[in-house]
Design a protein around this motif. Structure first.
Motif, short mmCIF file in Angstrom:
data_model
loop_
_atom_site.label_atom_id
_atom_site.label_comp_id
_atom_site.label_asym_id
_atom_site.label_seq_id
_atom_site.Cartn_x
_atom_site.Cartn_y
_atom_site.Cartn_z
N PHE A 1 14.15 3.03 0.95
CA PHE A 1 12.72 3.31 0.91
C PHE A 1 12.54 4.73 1.45
O PHE A 1 13.15 5.09 2.45
N PRO A 2 11.72 5.56 0.80
CA PRO A 2 11.68 6.98 1.16
C PRO A 2 11.03 7.32 2.49
O PRO A 2 10.97 8.49 2.86
N CYS A 3 10.53 6.36 3.24
CA CYS A 3 10.01 6.64 4.57
C CYS A 3 10.43 5.55 5.55
O CYS A 3 11.02 4.55 5.16
N TYR B 1 9.99 -3.35 -2.10
CA TYR B 1 10.84 -4.30 -1.37
C TYR B 1 12.31 -4.17 -1.77
O TYR B 1 13.20 -4.32 -0.94
N GLU B 2 12.56 -3.86 -3.03
CA GLU B 2 13.94 -3.63 -3.46
C GLU B 2 14.53 -2.43 -2.73
O GLU B 2 15.67 -2.48 -2.24
N LEU B 3 13.78 -1.34 -2.64
CA LEU B 3 14.25 -0.16 -1.93
C LEU B 3 14.48 -0.43 -0.45
O LEU B 3 15.44 0.06 0.14
N ASP C 1 0.82 -1.21 0.00
CA ASP C 1 0.00 0.00 0.00
C ASP C 1 0.86 1.27 0.00
O ASP C 1 0.56 2.22 -0.70
N ALA C 2 1.91 1.27 0.80
CA ALA C 2 2.79 2.45 0.83
C ALA C 2 3.46 2.67 -0.52
O ALA C 2 3.58 3.80 -0.99
N SER C 3 3.88 1.58 -1.15
CA SER C 3 4.51 1.70 -2.47
C SER C 3 3.53 2.28 -3.48
O SER C 3 3.89 3.17 -4.26
N ARG C 4 2.30 1.81 -3.47
CA ARG C 4 1.28 2.35 -4.39
C ARG C 4 1.03 3.82 -4.12
O ARG C 4 0.88 4.61 -5.04
#
Length: 85
Positions: A51-53, A43-45, A30-33
């Protein structure tokens, strides 16, 4: 674009909707979307610590801190965290 249900994806992942409906953490998917990229990219980030957060690691699971996601969505500035800590 519609995602299972009657709400458009842009509304479902708006800061106002997230603030009203999410608990303290959300899923990586959901966060990725909400941030505009795929689950796989999310998941890669996370694996790379980019991951930006804020990400909480709970055993083998990852959860995204809702407050951090909202700050990133509203400011456009990432809150990177080191996945190795």
């Amino acid at each position: 674009m519609y995602i299972q249900g009657s709400e458009p994806a842009s509304t479902q992942y708006s800061p106002a909707h997230i603030r009203a409906t999410w608990d303290g953490t959300g899923s990586v998917e959901d966060a990725s979307r909400a941030l505009g990229f795929s689950r796989a990219k999310g998941y890669e980030l996370i694996r790379r610590g980019r991951f930006p957060c804020r990400v909480l690691r709970i055993g083998r699971s990852s959860r995204i801190v809702t407050a951090s996601l909202l700050r990133v969505l509203e400011s456009g500035e990432p809150e990177y965290n080191d996945a190795s800590t």
